[in-house]
Write an enzyme that holds these catalytic residues in place. Structure first.
Site, PDB file in Angstrom:
ATOM      1  N   GLY A 297       0.751  -1.234   0.000  1.00  0.00           N
ATOM      2  CA  GLY A 297       0.000   0.000   0.000  1.00  0.00           C
ATOM      3  C   GLY A 297       0.787   1.292   0.000  1.00  0.00           C
ATOM      4  N   PRO A 347       4.355  -5.229  -1.359  1.00  0.00           N
ATOM      5  CA  PRO A 347       4.271  -3.989  -2.133  1.00  0.00           C
ATOM      6  C   PRO A 347       3.983  -4.262  -3.605  1.00  0.00           C
ATOM      7  CG  PRO A 347       6.555  -4.460  -1.523  1.00  0.00           C
ATOM      8  CD  PRO A 347       5.724  -5.561  -0.951  1.00  0.00           C
ATOM      9  N   GLY A 348       3.329  -3.329  -4.239  1.00  0.00           N
ATOM     10  CA  GLY A 348       3.088  -3.397  -5.680  1.00  0.00           C
ATOM     11  C   GLY A 348       3.534  -2.083  -6.297  1.00  0.00           C
ATOM     12  N   TYR A 389      -9.575   7.298 -11.231  1.00  0.00           N
ATOM     13  CA  TYR A 389      -9.352   7.781  -9.856  1.00  0.00           C
ATOM     14  C   TYR A 389      -9.068   9.274  -9.791  1.00  0.00           C
ATOM     15  CZ  TYR A 389      -7.920   2.821  -9.585  1.00  0.00           C
ATOM     16  OH  TYR A 389      -7.836   1.463  -9.694  1.00  0.00           O
ATOM     17  N   CYS A 417     -12.816   7.812 -28.201  1.00  0.00           N
ATOM     18  CA  CYS A 417     -14.074   8.513 -28.386  1.00  0.00           C
ATOM     19  C   CYS A 417     -14.863   8.536 -27.085  1.00  0.00           C
ATOM     20  CB  CYS A 417     -14.844   7.813 -29.495  1.00  0.00           C
ATOM     21  SG  CYS A 417     -15.789   8.974 -30.462  1.00  0.00           S
ATOM     22  N   GLU A 418     -14.402   9.304 -26.129  1.00  0.00           N
ATOM     23  CA  GLU A 418     -14.992   9.364 -24.792  1.00  0.00           C
ATOM     24  C   GLU A 418     -14.373  10.560 -24.081  1.00  0.00           C
ATOM     25  OE1 GLU A 418     -16.393   6.266 -23.018  1.00  0.00           O
ATOM     26  OE2 GLU A 418     -16.175   6.955 -20.946  1.00  0.00           O
ATOM     27  N   TYR A 452      -0.487  -0.407 -12.319  1.00  0.00           N
ATOM     28  CA  TYR A 452      -1.915  -0.240 -12.591  1.00  0.00           C
ATOM     29  C   TYR A 452      -2.176   0.554 -13.879  1.00  0.00           C
ATOM     30  CZ  TYR A 452      -1.960  -1.959  -7.874  1.00  0.00           C
ATOM     31  OH  TYR A 452      -1.728  -2.725  -6.757  1.00  0.00           O
TER      32      TYR A 452
END
Lengths: 506, 506
Positions: A297, A347-348, A389, A417-418, A452
């Protein structure tokens, strides 16, 4: 008349290049700048961004073969990040307190096998959440007893595979325990599997303190789907004890959330978990405990360059280091000394997040009365975090435009397209020329995309997942110059990759 | 001792099934329930959810081969949705006013080639945003002059391909126009391409009214990256006119956003666009206009069943129908009569959204003092909309649990290691038993996942993208029974699909 050749979709300019299984793209030399020199003199590793940006000029000629966007990693940074954890945990907890410690990389942060390999070569365990991540870890060569199988929703077939592999199995709920016992019962009928029993269980406790992070990155508290409440632990232990031929309690685990920026947040959770271990040993007379897993984290400082290109003020944000975390843990575990309990963290982001940039090509500048848009060829598909996020990723030109013009307020957006397809909003960046020919060779770098981003990439709009390249420095450095290689670790998607599973495509 | 066989990752139970290229899974019969009968009597097509749920019982035995989650489509609903547009536009605009009309499916909503094929067979054009979507449309057999190439960030190579294919090319910005002229210039040197010139351009105008939708689904206004402001149009037209050997102005386009729930919102934008066409013809003496494209954006009623399982009140939300939209357009276009201008709309969600459910298996019930969680085997990876847009998707059991117990407040969550991994929050659903053996055959359906679910799917946590199945009813229905086939349109990902592009995986 020209016939349109659908085989073009194979993007042969890429294909020809990759399919000779040539992984080394080119070699070159790192020229240490003053900036780097200073950092090296201070025995601090320079920002991987600096290493990468120094080297991009040599990589750019390959763009025509690779085509942007490209994720570019500094292998040196991956190793440095891992050793920061490993060494500080060893010094703080092994050398000083006698605990065995292990760093267990959270595969979900980045599933590029080359990344996992780097950590494995340096002694990493792996934490994973399903069968596919387990198969990847085994394939990379990590042994089952160095693997922790987490997750709140395991299928029976996944539990089966985890037991056969000899993993530590996280217990996330009562039904998860019941399922595990059921699978173990069935498997135990096979004599060949006797040495896998009793199955090693780690109970994940859902802590109540606030991790002070985005709601989607918070993994503790009553409204959270992960772990069991403390008052359910006794019941689980009784069930485990009454199935002691099948399962044993090997440890406890908690994980508060991700992007944590204050080490204080760990104090209470570490204390709670240590208490739980002590009470379990005393009240339940359990002597099988061998692991206490404090989760992961730790955040990284995504905004460290932000004041250069935005109104985000320059604050000396002191993100906790692995050593800070080790010290917090060290301050609470003295009661566990000499009980043969191993300390694990998972950990990541803090291992891989700052090791990578996303190289993107400028497609054009678009202006209306109130707004400037830099339209680039990467998108929410490669970097979903800003959209999902409201996360900040630093963005800057690979080379300054040298126009000496003022910096203007811009949004950096992709071609998807967004309206959620943006990479950065309200940044101050030099504006390129609008004329038609000038922008083709302008590149921008989106920073800190190691965690991520690739692992959450989409094929929305049929966007190909892009290539990934490692910059590796030769071990035998010589003065201020070191040889570098550019290694291809992922080929970009072809249309056939993306649509090959559809039965009406071929 | 058992050797762990990594080949298991191939999931042979699936593999053996698929690789014989058998697409028809099984056949059966639809039994019309009272509910369906009533709808059919009213000449209204029943909800596709009803059609699908009626048939799931026959499909479930295949679950062991297919493995959940599975997207299940009603082909009948796809056809019905398309014909609703086609017929009401024909009746309102062609029969009454003499306009040619075309429905152009927005591929980004769902890129399953079988979906596109159904629409194509019924006469659909396609709207697309990049090279890969273009190649898909051509592969399915849609001709270039029935294709509209939109998008705010086209690469030069994409413009090149679009011109060669004979697409209508959306012009989204000044740089987009400059790039298009540049590419056309180069291509025009090739005599074989003469019939592709001048290239047919459609200017996308960024309208200013509020679409009243989620910020990420809004595609109009100053802060939006799409289209050009009205006051920039004259400049673009001058550039087009001075390059008349290369490009011509074929039309105008606007698109307000997606999930629009009030037809009034279209009034102003239709009026503006019609004015623009008229003024262009008058002021600029342009006679090449042939298309006016009002975009898409009609919502669907995601919450029509919500009062069954949540505190969302039952309101008779009157989502505009295709006919409502046709009438709004009809009320503003009379000035364009007899000018040979074709009316185009580009629906996505309203064509495909309600044609599909996501079938998911219950993994277990998890309870803490304040919260119940139904943990299922589908996730944000297959249905990102709840996490990304706080979107509502209706969820219910495929068969009622028949426990006569009260409905309790639950969150429906997936197995992905992220708190954003939920499918529904605060729903009232019966609770299943917690005991270990009872839940394996409990299935839930997540409704209305036809649009922006499969096309936005992630491989996060190495989750395989799931299989997609069509339920096709035999054309020759016989009384209240009709023969149905279950057609596999997508094989689920294997681990090799997901990791095959990484050079360190094999």
């Amino acid at each position: 008349m020209i016939q349109l050749n659908l085989e073009d979709s194979n993007d042969k300019s890429n294909g020809a290049f990759y399919f000779n299984s040539e992984k080394v793209l080119c070699t070159g030399q790192i020229q240490l700048t003053d900036f780097l020199e200073k950092h090296v003199m201070n025995s601090e590793l320079p920002d991987s961004e600096e290493i990468i940006l120094q080297n991009i000029n040599e990589l750019v000629p390959y763009e025509s073969k690779l085509s942007t966007p490209i994720y570019i990693y500094s292998k040196k940074r991956l190793v440095y990040n891992f050793l920061s954890y490993k060494n500080s945990f060893k010094e703080e907890l092994t050398d000083q307190l006698g605990f065995q410690t292990n760093i267990s990389f959270s595969i979900k942060a980045n599933f590029n096998p080359s990344v996992l390999k780097v950590f494995h070569e340096n002694g990493s365990w792996a934490s994973l959440v399903n069968k596919n991540e387990l198969l990847l870890a085994l394939k990379v060569g990590i042994k089952g007893d160095n693997l922790i199988f987490n997750g709140n929703g395991k299928k029976l077939s996944e539990i089966d595979l985890a037991i056969k592999s000899g993993c530590y199995l996280n217990i996330d709920s009562l039904f998860n325990l019941n399922h595990t016992i059921k699978v173990a019962q069935k498997l135990y009928q096979n004599e060949d599997l006797r040495n896998k029993f009793p199955v090693k269980l780690i109970i994940r406790v859902n802590q109540t303190q606030n991790a002070q992070v985005h709601q989607y990155l918070n993994t503790s508290g009553d409204a959270c789907k992960f772990g069991v409440q403390e008052n359910q632990v006794d019941n689980l232990i009784e069930i485990i004890k009454s199935n002691s031929n099948l399962v044993k309690l090997s440890g406890f685990h908690s994980h508060l959330g991700s992007t944590i920026k204050a080490v204080d947040i760990y104090h209470e959770s570490v204390k709670n978990l240590v208490n739980l271990v002590n009470m379990t040993i005393e009240n339940h007379k359990i002597d099988s405990l061998e692991i206490i897993n404090f989760g992961g984290g730790l955040g990284i400082n995504y905004e460290r360059f932000a004041s250069n290109t935005s109104k985000i003020p320059k604050v000396e944000l002191k993100i906790p280091t692995p050593r800070d975390l080790a010290k917090v843990i060290g301050s609470h575990v003295t009661e566990l000394k000499n009980k043969n309990i191993r300390i694990v963290v998972e950990p990541g982001r803090s291992l891989v997040g700052d090791s990578c940039i996303l190289l993107t090509n400028l497609l054009g500048l678009k202006q209306n009365e109130n707004k400037n848009f830099l339209v680039v060829d990467s998108s929410m598909c490669e970097c979903l975090r800003p959209c999902l996020y409201s996360a900040y990723h630093h963005i800057d030109y690979v080379k300054p435009l040298n126009q000496n013009g003022p910096r203007e307020l811009v949004d950096v957006v992709g071609p998807v397209c967004e309206s959620g397809d943006f990479l950065g909003k309200d940044r101050y960046l030099e504006l390129p020329l609008i004329s038609e020919n000038e922008n083709a060779s302008i590149y921008l770098a989106i920073m800190d995309v190691g965690a991520y981003c690739s692992s959450m990439a989409l094929n929305y709009n049929l966007h190909p997942k892009p290539s990934e390249v490692f910059i590796e420095e030769d071990e035998s450095t010589n003065g201020s110059k070191s040889e570098v290689k550019y290694i291809l670790t992922r080929r970009p998607d072809t249309l056939e990759n993306i649509l090959g599973s559809f039965t009406d495509f071929f």
